[in-house]
Design a protein around this motif. Structure first.
Motif, PDB file in Angstrom:
ATOM      1  N   SER A 185       0.854  -1.195   0.000  1.00 56.18           N
ATOM      2  CA  SER A 185       0.000   0.000   0.000  1.00 56.18           C
ATOM      3  C   SER A 185       0.886   1.239   0.000  1.00 56.18           C
ATOM      4  CB  SER A 185      -0.904   0.020   1.224  1.00 56.18           C
ATOM      5  OG  SER A 185      -0.136   0.271   2.392  1.00 56.18           O
ATOM      6  N   PRO A 186       0.378   2.367  -0.514  1.00 59.06           N
ATOM      7  CA  PRO A 186       1.153   3.608  -0.468  1.00 59.06           C
ATOM      8  C   PRO A 186       1.594   3.962   0.957  1.00 59.06           C
ATOM      9  CG  PRO A 186      -0.692   3.882  -1.954  1.00 59.06           C
ATOM     10  CD  PRO A 186      -0.882   2.546  -1.261  1.00 59.06           C
ATOM     11  N   GLN A 187       0.744   3.731   1.931  1.00 63.55           N
ATOM     12  CA  GLN A 187       1.059   4.076   3.309  1.00 63.55           C
ATOM     13  C   GLN A 187       2.190   3.221   3.885  1.00 63.55           C
ATOM     14  OE1 GLN A 187      -1.972   3.456   2.025  1.00 63.55           O
ATOM     15  NE2 GLN A 187      -2.956   5.448   2.159  1.00 63.55           N
TER      16      GLN A 187
ATOM     17  N   THR B 114       7.293  -7.073  -6.159  1.00 64.19           N
ATOM     18  CA  THR B 114       5.874  -6.779  -6.024  1.00 64.19           C
ATOM     19  C   THR B 114       5.614  -5.400  -6.615  1.00 64.19           C
ATOM     20  OG1 THR B 114       3.997  -6.799  -4.508  1.00 64.19           O
ATOM     21  CG2 THR B 114       6.046  -5.825  -3.691  1.00 64.19           C
ATOM     22  N   ASP B 115       4.446  -4.855  -6.346  1.00 67.73           N
ATOM     23  CA  ASP B 115       4.151  -3.517  -6.863  1.00 67.73           C
ATOM     24  C   ASP B 115       3.358  -2.696  -5.863  1.00 67.73           C
ATOM     25  OD1 ASP B 115       1.670  -4.857  -7.296  1.00 67.73           O
ATOM     26  OD2 ASP B 115       1.230  -3.593  -9.013  1.00 67.73           O
ATOM     27  N   LEU B 116       3.203  -1.428  -6.209  1.00 68.24           N
ATOM     28  CA  LEU B 116       2.509  -0.470  -5.358  1.00 68.24           C
ATOM     29  C   LEU B 116       1.035  -0.434  -5.738  1.00 68.24           C
ATOM     30  CD1 LEU B 116       2.859   1.767  -3.192  1.00 68.24           C
ATOM     31  CD2 LEU B 116       3.156   3.372  -5.095  1.00 68.24           C
ATOM     32  N   ILE B 117       0.168  -0.710  -4.785  1.00 67.91           N
ATOM     33  CA  ILE B 117      -1.279  -0.685  -5.028  1.00 67.91           C
ATOM     34  C   ILE B 117      -1.697   0.723  -5.450  1.00 67.91           C
ATOM     35  CG2 ILE B 117      -3.556  -0.948  -3.964  1.00 67.91           C
ATOM     36  CD1 ILE B 117      -2.192  -2.971  -2.006  1.00 67.91           C
ATOM     37  N   GLY B 118      -2.331   0.832  -6.591  1.00 65.58           N
ATOM     38  CA  GLY B 118      -2.803   2.119  -7.079  1.00 65.58           C
ATOM     39  C   GLY B 118      -1.743   2.973  -7.742  1.00 65.58           C
ATOM     40  N   GLY B 119      -0.497   2.509  -7.733  1.00 63.59           N
ATOM     41  CA  GLY B 119       0.589   3.208  -8.398  1.00 63.59           C
ATOM     42  C   GLY B 119       0.910   4.564  -7.794  1.00 63.59           C
ATOM     43  N   PHE B 120       1.666   5.350  -8.558  1.00 64.56           N
ATOM     44  CA  PHE B 120       2.089   6.666  -8.086  1.00 64.56           C
ATOM     45  C   PHE B 120       0.898   7.551  -7.760  1.00 64.56           C
ATOM     46  CE2 PHE B 120       3.074  11.105  -8.615  1.00 64.56           C
ATOM     47  CZ  PHE B 120       4.211  11.244  -7.834  1.00 64.56           C
ATOM     48  N   ARG B 121      -0.141   7.461  -8.547  1.00 64.87           N
ATOM     49  CA  ARG B 121      -1.280   8.358  -8.340  1.00 64.87           C
ATOM     50  C   ARG B 121      -1.961   8.113  -6.999  1.00 64.87           C
ATOM     51  NH1 ARG B 121      -2.654   8.396 -14.694  1.00 64.87           N
ATOM     52  NH2 ARG B 121      -0.963   9.851 -15.204  1.00 64.87           N
ATOM     53  N   ALA B 122      -2.052   6.874  -6.561  1.00 65.57           N
ATOM     54  CA  ALA B 122      -2.608   6.583  -5.235  1.00 65.57           C
ATOM     55  C   ALA B 122      -1.659   7.070  -4.146  1.00 65.57           C
ATOM     56  CB  ALA B 122      -2.866   5.086  -5.085  1.00 65.57           C
ATOM     57  N   TYR B 123      -0.372   6.927  -4.385  1.00 62.83           N
ATOM     58  CA  TYR B 123       0.636   7.408  -3.444  1.00 62.83           C
ATOM     59  C   TYR B 123       0.495   8.925  -3.261  1.00 62.83           C
ATOM     60  CZ  TYR B 123       5.327   8.597  -1.717  1.00 62.83           C
ATOM     61  OH  TYR B 123       6.376   9.102  -0.995  1.00 62.83           O
TER      62      TYR B 123
ATOM     63  N   LEU C  98       4.783   2.031   1.995  1.00 64.87           N
ATOM     64  CA  LEU C  98       5.962   2.094   1.143  1.00 64.87           C
ATOM     65  C   LEU C  98       7.201   2.605   1.879  1.00 64.87           C
ATOM     66  CD1 LEU C  98       6.985   1.522  -1.703  1.00 64.87           C
ATOM     67  CD2 LEU C  98       6.448   3.892  -2.277  1.00 64.87           C
ATOM     68  N   SER C  99       7.060   3.617   2.710  1.00 65.94           N
ATOM     69  CA  SER C  99       8.226   4.147   3.427  1.00 65.94           C
ATOM     70  C   SER C  99       8.816   3.107   4.379  1.00 65.94           C
ATOM     71  CB  SER C  99       7.877   5.434   4.173  1.00 65.94           C
ATOM     72  OG  SER C  99       6.935   5.180   5.196  1.00 65.94           O
ATOM     73  N   GLN C 100       7.991   2.249   4.949  1.00 66.58           N
ATOM     74  CA  GLN C 100       8.491   1.170   5.816  1.00 66.58           C
ATOM     75  C   GLN C 100       9.328   0.180   5.007  1.00 66.58           C
ATOM     76  OE1 GLN C 100       4.812  -0.389   7.278  1.00 66.58           O
ATOM     77  NE2 GLN C 100       4.692   1.031   8.997  1.00 66.58           N
ATOM     78  N   VAL C 101       8.862  -0.128   3.804  1.00 70.16           N
ATOM     79  CA  VAL C 101       9.602  -1.041   2.928  1.00 70.16           C
ATOM     80  C   VAL C 101      10.959  -0.440   2.582  1.00 70.16           C
ATOM     81  CG1 VAL C 101       9.618  -2.125   0.641  1.00 70.16           C
ATOM     82  CG2 VAL C 101       7.520  -2.135   2.010  1.00 70.16           C
ATOM     83  N   GLN C 102      10.968   0.853   2.247  1.00 68.94           N
ATOM     84  CA  GLN C 102      12.226   1.526   1.926  1.00 68.94           C
ATOM     85  C   GLN C 102      13.154   1.554   3.144  1.00 68.94           C
ATOM     86  OE1 GLN C 102      10.223   5.101   0.277  1.00 68.94           O
ATOM     87  NE2 GLN C 102      11.719   4.918  -1.391  1.00 68.94           N
ATOM     88  N   ALA C 103      12.613   1.852   4.310  1.00 69.36           N
ATOM     89  CA  ALA C 103      13.424   1.935   5.527  1.00 69.36           C
ATOM     90  C   ALA C 103      14.054   0.595   5.891  1.00 69.36           C
ATOM     91  CB  ALA C 103      12.577   2.456   6.688  1.00 69.36           C
TER      92      ALA C 103
END
Length: 136
Positions: A23-25, A111-120, A27-32
């Motif tokens: 989920s967009p929310q 994997t991928d980001l749900i809703g892509g950049f626009r949802a983010y 994503l920062s945890q995945v990066q961290a």
């Protein structure tokens, strides 16, 4: 030769069956935690809409070659087969197909980001004007 066909919805459903989508929310945890975020959107879209901080921009046409360490054209400091790799597109459709392809190449946690950049972006998450890393 007769080739059986399916519709794009079923094709996409099959691709997503093996993805643990982010989920967009989250994503920062995945990066961290060391995950890679790869933005495959076109330059026209990125220039107008902006970039996810920390994401690596790689054109979809060369994605597999830039990530596969056996290709002879892979990027330095790219992900290994054990790393989480989150693919980002505009709305979360082509990224699902790209993630499936990366799994087939040995990136088991692609994997991928749900809703892509626009949802983010719609979630009010940070967007920057310039890419963190642009790979040609």
């Amino acid at each position: 030769m007769v080739v059986a066909s399916i519709g794009i919805d079923q094709f996409l459903e099959q691709a997503r069956a093996h993805l643990y989508r982010v989920s967009p929310q989250r994503l920062s945890q995945v990066q961290a935690s060391g995950g890679y975020v790869i933005d495959t959107r076109t330059a026209v879209t990125r220039d107008v809409e902006g970039h996810i901080p920390g994401a690596i921009v790689i054109d979809r046409l060369v994605l597999e070659w830039r990530l596969d360490p056996t290709s002879g054209h892979s990027i330095a400091d790219g992900p290994s087969g054990d790393d989480v790799v989150v693919i980002v597109c505009n709305e979360g459709y082509s990224s699902s197909l790209a993630a499936r392809d990366l799994q087939r190449l040995g990136f088991a946690r692609a994997t991928d980001l749900i809703g892509g950049f626009r949802a983010y972006a719609a979630a009010g998450l940070p967007v920057v004007a310039e890419p963190t890393r642009l790979v040609q």
